[in-house]
Structure formats: C-alpha cells, structure tokens
Design a protein around this motif. Structure first.
Motif, PDB file in Angstrom:
ATOM      1  N   HIS A  30      -9.414   1.706 -42.144  1.00  0.00           N
ATOM      2  CA  HIS A  30      -9.712   1.039 -40.874  1.00  0.00           C
ATOM      3  C   HIS A  30     -11.200   1.212 -40.600  1.00  0.00           C
ATOM      4  O   HIS A  30     -11.681   2.329 -40.408  1.00  0.00           O
ATOM      5  CB  HIS A  30      -8.857   1.691 -39.774  1.00  0.00           C
ATOM      6  CG  HIS A  30      -9.067   1.112 -38.415  1.00  0.00           C
ATOM      7  ND1 HIS A  30      -8.691   1.759 -37.264  1.00  0.00           N
ATOM      8  CD2 HIS A  30      -9.609  -0.063 -38.005  1.00  0.00           C
ATOM      9  CE1 HIS A  30      -8.997   1.020 -36.211  1.00  0.00           C
ATOM     10  NE2 HIS A  30      -9.560  -0.091 -36.639  1.00  0.00           N
ATOM     11  N   VAL A  31     -11.910   0.106 -40.597  1.00  0.00           N
ATOM     12  CA  VAL A  31     -13.366   0.122 -40.450  1.00  0.00           C
ATOM     13  C   VAL A  31     -13.711  -0.507 -39.103  1.00  0.00           C
ATOM     14  O   VAL A  31     -13.106  -1.503 -38.700  1.00  0.00           O
ATOM     15  CB  VAL A  31     -14.020  -0.713 -41.593  1.00  0.00           C
ATOM     16  CG1 VAL A  31     -15.539  -0.646 -41.516  1.00  0.00           C
ATOM     17  CG2 VAL A  31     -13.507  -0.282 -42.967  1.00  0.00           C
ATOM     18  N   ASP A  32     -14.675   0.079 -38.383  1.00  0.00           N
ATOM     19  CA  ASP A  32     -15.138  -0.514 -37.119  1.00  0.00           C
ATOM     20  C   ASP A  32     -16.662  -0.539 -37.149  1.00  0.00           C
ATOM     21  O   ASP A  32     -17.299   0.515 -37.134  1.00  0.00           O
ATOM     22  CB  ASP A  32     -14.623   0.317 -35.932  1.00  0.00           C
ATOM     23  CG  ASP A  32     -14.869  -0.388 -34.603  1.00  0.00           C
ATOM     24  OD1 ASP A  32     -15.851  -1.158 -34.511  1.00  0.00           O
ATOM     25  OD2 ASP A  32     -14.098  -0.162 -33.666  1.00  0.00           O
ATOM     26  N   LEU A  33     -17.222  -1.743 -37.222  1.00  0.00           N
ATOM     27  CA  LEU A  33     -18.676  -1.864 -37.381  1.00  0.00           C
ATOM     28  C   LEU A  33     -19.383  -2.104 -36.051  1.00  0.00           C
ATOM     29  O   LEU A  33     -20.568  -2.427 -36.031  1.00  0.00           O
ATOM     30  CB  LEU A  33     -18.993  -3.004 -38.365  1.00  0.00           C
ATOM     31  CG  LEU A  33     -18.399  -2.813 -39.763  1.00  0.00           C
ATOM     32  CD1 LEU A  33     -18.718  -4.009 -40.647  1.00  0.00           C
ATOM     33  CD2 LEU A  33     -18.927  -1.528 -40.397  1.00  0.00           C
ATOM     34  N   PHE A  34     -18.663  -1.912 -34.946  1.00  0.00           N
ATOM     35  CA  PHE A  34     -19.234  -2.248 -33.635  1.00  0.00           C
ATOM     36  C   PHE A  34     -20.583  -1.580 -33.365  1.00  0.00           C
ATOM     37  O   PHE A  34     -21.516  -2.203 -32.902  1.00  0.00           O
ATOM     38  CB  PHE A  34     -18.257  -1.907 -32.510  1.00  0.00           C
ATOM     39  CG  PHE A  34     -18.938  -1.956 -31.179  1.00  0.00           C
ATOM     40  CD1 PHE A  34     -19.438  -3.164 -30.706  1.00  0.00           C
ATOM     41  CD2 PHE A  34     -19.132  -0.805 -30.417  1.00  0.00           C
ATOM     42  CE1 PHE A  34     -20.101  -3.228 -29.490  1.00  0.00           C
ATOM     43  CE2 PHE A  34     -19.788  -0.864 -29.204  1.00  0.00           C
ATOM     44  CZ  PHE A  34     -20.281  -2.073 -28.742  1.00  0.00           C
ATOM     45  N   ARG A  35     -20.675  -0.305 -33.666  1.00  0.00           N
ATOM     46  CA  ARG A  35     -21.882   0.429 -33.287  1.00  0.00           C
ATOM     47  C   ARG A  35     -23.084   0.155 -34.181  1.00  0.00           C
ATOM     48  O   ARG A  35     -24.164   0.670 -33.948  1.00  0.00           O
ATOM     49  CB  ARG A  35     -21.601   1.932 -33.252  1.00  0.00           C
ATOM     50  CG  ARG A  35     -20.857   2.324 -31.989  1.00  0.00           C
ATOM     51  CD  ARG A  35     -20.106   3.624 -32.133  1.00  0.00           C
ATOM     52  NE  ARG A  35     -18.951   3.640 -31.250  1.00  0.00           N
ATOM     53  CZ  ARG A  35     -17.788   3.093 -31.564  1.00  0.00           C
ATOM     54  NH1 ARG A  35     -17.605   2.501 -32.744  1.00  0.00           N
ATOM     55  NH2 ARG A  35     -16.787   3.112 -30.707  1.00  0.00           N
ATOM     56  N   LEU A  36     -22.901  -0.637 -35.198  1.00  0.00           N
ATOM     57  CA  LEU A  36     -24.000  -0.852 -36.141  1.00  0.00           C
ATOM     58  C   LEU A  36     -24.876  -2.038 -35.759  1.00  0.00           C
ATOM     59  O   LEU A  36     -24.378  -3.071 -35.334  1.00  0.00           O
ATOM     60  CB  LEU A  36     -23.435  -1.137 -37.535  1.00  0.00           C
ATOM     61  CG  LEU A  36     -22.749   0.016 -38.232  1.00  0.00           C
ATOM     62  CD1 LEU A  36     -22.439  -0.396 -39.659  1.00  0.00           C
ATOM     63  CD2 LEU A  36     -23.637   1.247 -38.222  1.00  0.00           C
ATOM     64  N   ASN A  37     -26.159  -1.864 -35.920  1.00  0.00           N
ATOM     65  CA  ASN A  37     -27.068  -3.002 -35.742  1.00  0.00           C
ATOM     66  C   ASN A  37     -27.277  -3.733 -37.055  1.00  0.00           C
ATOM     67  O   ASN A  37     -27.477  -4.929 -37.097  1.00  0.00           O
ATOM     68  CB  ASN A  37     -28.412  -2.527 -35.203  1.00  0.00           C
ATOM     69  CG  ASN A  37     -28.239  -1.961 -33.810  1.00  0.00           C
ATOM     70  OD1 ASN A  37     -27.519  -2.546 -33.004  1.00  0.00           O
ATOM     71  ND2 ASN A  37     -28.859  -0.837 -33.543  1.00  0.00           N
ATOM     72  N   ASP A  38     -27.317  -2.972 -38.118  1.00  0.00           N
ATOM     73  CA  ASP A  38     -27.358  -3.615 -39.432  1.00  0.00           C
ATOM     74  C   ASP A  38     -26.692  -2.715 -40.465  1.00  0.00           C
ATOM     75  O   ASP A  38     -26.478  -1.535 -40.231  1.00  0.00           O
ATOM     76  CB  ASP A  38     -28.780  -4.005 -39.847  1.00  0.00           C
ATOM     77  CG  ASP A  38     -29.741  -2.857 -39.720  1.00  0.00           C
ATOM     78  OD1 ASP A  38     -30.781  -2.888 -40.360  1.00  0.00           O
ATOM     79  OD2 ASP A  38     -29.423  -1.890 -38.976  1.00  0.00           O
ATOM     80  N   LEU A  39     -26.369  -3.322 -41.580  1.00  0.00           N
ATOM     81  CA  LEU A  39     -25.683  -2.584 -42.627  1.00  0.00           C
ATOM     82  C   LEU A  39     -26.714  -2.017 -43.589  1.00  0.00           C
ATOM     83  O   LEU A  39     -27.667  -2.691 -43.929  1.00  0.00           O
ATOM     84  CB  LEU A  39     -24.804  -3.529 -43.442  1.00  0.00           C
ATOM     85  CG  LEU A  39     -23.505  -4.041 -42.840  1.00  0.00           C
ATOM     86  CD1 LEU A  39     -22.774  -4.862 -43.876  1.00  0.00           C
ATOM     87  CD2 LEU A  39     -22.631  -2.887 -42.382  1.00  0.00           C
ATOM     88  N   ASP A  40     -26.528  -0.783 -44.033  1.00  0.00           N
ATOM     89  CA  ASP A  40     -27.384  -0.331 -45.125  1.00  0.00           C
ATOM     90  C   ASP A  40     -26.541  -0.295 -46.402  1.00  0.00           C
ATOM     91  O   ASP A  40     -25.325  -0.490 -46.374  1.00  0.00           O
ATOM     92  CB  ASP A  40     -28.064   1.004 -44.809  1.00  0.00           C
ATOM     93  CG  ASP A  40     -27.056   2.105 -44.562  1.00  0.00           C
ATOM     94  OD1 ASP A  40     -25.945   2.030 -45.117  1.00  0.00           O
ATOM     95  OD2 ASP A  40     -27.376   3.038 -43.806  1.00  0.00           O
ATOM     96  N   LEU A  41     -27.233  -0.039 -47.492  1.00  0.00           N
ATOM     97  CA  LEU A  41     -26.570  -0.104 -48.794  1.00  0.00           C
ATOM     98  C   LEU A  41     -25.400   0.870 -48.878  1.00  0.00           C
ATOM     99  O   LEU A  41     -24.336   0.552 -49.414  1.00  0.00           O
ATOM    100  CB  LEU A  41     -27.603   0.191 -49.892  1.00  0.00           C
ATOM    101  CG  LEU A  41     -27.155  -0.157 -51.302  1.00  0.00           C
ATOM    102  CD1 LEU A  41     -26.862  -1.644 -51.424  1.00  0.00           C
ATOM    103  CD2 LEU A  41     -28.225   0.257 -52.309  1.00  0.00           C
ATOM    104  N   GLU A  42     -25.611   2.050 -48.279  1.00  0.00           N
ATOM    105  CA  GLU A  42     -24.577   3.080 -48.353  1.00  0.00           C
ATOM    106  C   GLU A  42     -23.281   2.601 -47.690  1.00  0.00           C
ATOM    107  O   GLU A  42     -22.181   2.771 -48.218  1.00  0.00           O
ATOM    108  CB  GLU A  42     -25.099   4.332 -47.643  1.00  0.00           C
ATOM    109  CG  GLU A  42     -24.403   5.595 -48.057  1.00  0.00           C
ATOM    110  CD  GLU A  42     -24.967   6.785 -47.282  1.00  0.00           C
ATOM    111  OE1 GLU A  42     -24.204   7.726 -47.027  1.00  0.00           O
ATOM    112  OE2 GLU A  42     -26.164   6.745 -46.910  1.00  0.00           O
ATOM    113  N   ILE A  43     -23.425   1.970 -46.521  1.00  0.00           N
ATOM    114  CA  ILE A  43     -22.241   1.481 -45.803  1.00  0.00           C
ATOM    115  C   ILE A  43     -21.591   0.335 -46.580  1.00  0.00           C
ATOM    116  O   ILE A  43     -20.369   0.288 -46.742  1.00  0.00           O
ATOM    117  CB  ILE A  43     -22.616   1.043 -44.376  1.00  0.00           C
ATOM    118  CG1 ILE A  43     -23.121   2.258 -43.585  1.00  0.00           C
ATOM    119  CG2 ILE A  43     -21.442   0.395 -43.671  1.00  0.00           C
ATOM    120  CD1 ILE A  43     -23.788   1.889 -42.284  1.00  0.00           C
ATOM    121  N   GLU A  44     -22.425  -0.568 -47.081  1.00  0.00           N
ATOM    122  CA  GLU A  44     -21.874  -1.679 -47.871  1.00  0.00           C
ATOM    123  C   GLU A  44     -21.082  -1.161 -49.063  1.00  0.00           C
ATOM    124  O   GLU A  44     -20.008  -1.661 -49.380  1.00  0.00           O
ATOM    125  CB  GLU A  44     -22.995  -2.592 -48.378  1.00  0.00           C
ATOM    126  CG  GLU A  44     -23.445  -3.571 -47.326  1.00  0.00           C
ATOM    127  CD  GLU A  44     -24.353  -4.653 -47.894  1.00  0.00           C
ATOM    128  OE1 GLU A  44     -24.181  -5.035 -49.071  1.00  0.00           O
ATOM    129  OE2 GLU A  44     -25.242  -5.102 -47.143  1.00  0.00           O
TER     130      GLU A  44
END
Ligand SMILES: Nc1ncnc2c1ncn2[C@@H]1O[C@H](COP(=O)(O)OP(=O)(O)OP(=O)(O)O)[C@@H](O)[C@H]1O
Ligand SMILES: [Mg+2]
Length: 167
Positions: A81-95
């Motif tokens: 279960h992933v929630d990306l709400f708090r992110l402004n942008d994705l970095d490589l690690e998250i991707e």
C-alpha cells in the motif's frame, strides 16, 4: 468482437459500499496486479484499500502509510500500500522501491499516483473517487490497458451495493 466499456462507475452511499467493493477487488486480485486510486482528501481511497485488504484475508488493520510511504501486508497475496500524497516529486530511490513492489507476485495499491511515470502505471486498474455529499462518493473505474473486464467489475459493483457481503 464484443464492444468493451472502458470505464464504469457507481455511487457509494456509505463507507461500507466502498469497503465492500474493495473486498471484492481483493478477492479477485491476482499476482502482479496494480490499482491506482485518485481523488481528493476523504474521498475514500484508504477505505477502499481497507476493503481490498480484507478481501485478501489480511488480518492486520490497514492504515495509510505515513512515515514509510509503503506498507506491506501479508494475506492470500502480499499487498503493498503506497501513498504518495506527501511527496512533491519522486526520486530514483522511491521509483525503484515502487518498481520492486510491482515486480513482486502480489498486489500494489497506490494512493495519489499522479507523480508516477507512465511505465510505473502500465497495466493498472485506475479508480477515480469523488466526494458528492457527506456520505456519498462517486467511484469510476477505468479498465483501459488493464486485465480487468467491465463485466467483472459491474458484477462487483452490483454486489457491493447489495450490502450483503459478510466479513
Ligand atoms: N460512501 C463512502 N465511501 C467511502 N468513505 C466514506 C463514505 N461515506 C463516508 N465516508 C468516510 O469518509 C472518510 C474517507 O476517508 P479515507 O481516509 O478513506 O479517504 P482518503 O481518500 O484515503 O483520504 P486521504 O487523501 O486523506 O488519504 C472516512 O472517514 C469514511 O468513513
Ligand atoms: Mg488515504
């Protein structure tokens, strides 16, 4: 060839309808499935994921991942279960972390997926939720490019609205 509906939806008039629809999705989930949930705060994304978790037989209470971005649960299949709400942008690690979830033989469910690059959304079932009133939510499911059929999803919607799913 049979014409195919590309999207279909229903109005959920209480949280149980949303949870029950999730429950049926969880029961029907197959290894490698990806579900993207879009919609504003309080639209019912996490409520739907709680139902999906129950449908997968997950015993633990499903809550939104806050500090971790990704929560993992064990059921009939593993669920990420992933929630990306708090992110402004994705970095490589998250991707890479998301890519590795999607590579596993489980189900990945992502709230606030708009930041994701197209290749991390391919094959997904997309569900758009909207707040209509206090307890009313619109849920529209987009099957384009996914393995899910509109017939199968329509059956699930009708069953969820009957309100007879015992959990
Ligand atoms: N028909 C409905 N479907 C889903 N939730 C409903 C419905 N009616 C009322 N609710 C309530 O709305 C709230 C939805 O909250 P939820 O955390 O699921 O939303 P969310 O989309 O995940 O929001 P966020 O973006 O903040 O994570 C819950 O308190 C739920 O009980
Ligand atoms: Mg949420």
């Amino acid at each position: 060839m049979q014409p195919r509906l590309e999207h279909l939806g229903f109005v959920s008039r209480r949280a149980e309808h949303t949870r029950d629809f999730g429950f049926l999705l969880g029961q029907a989930a197959e290894p490698g499935d990806l579900i993207l949930l879009r919609g504003p705060f309080g639209a019912g994304k996490t409520t739907l994921v709680q139902g999906i978790g129950a449908g997968l037989g997950i015993q633990r209470h499903v809550t939104s991942p806050s500090f971790t971005l990704i929560n993992e649960y064990q059921g009939r299949l593993p669920m990420h279960h992933v929630d990306l709400f708090r992110l402004n942008d994705l970095d490589l690690e998250i991707e890479q972390a998301i890519e590795s979830c999607e590579g596993e033989a489980g189900l990945t469910v992502i709230e606030w997926p708009d930041l994701l690059p197209e290749d991390l959304k391919s094959g997904a079932l997309r569900i758009d939720l909207e707040v209509l009133a206090d307890e009313e939510r619109s849920l529209v499911v987009h099957t384009t490019g996914s393995r899910w059929t509109s017939d199968q999803l329509r059956e699930m919607m009708i069953e969820a609205l009957r309100g007879e799913i015992s959990r």
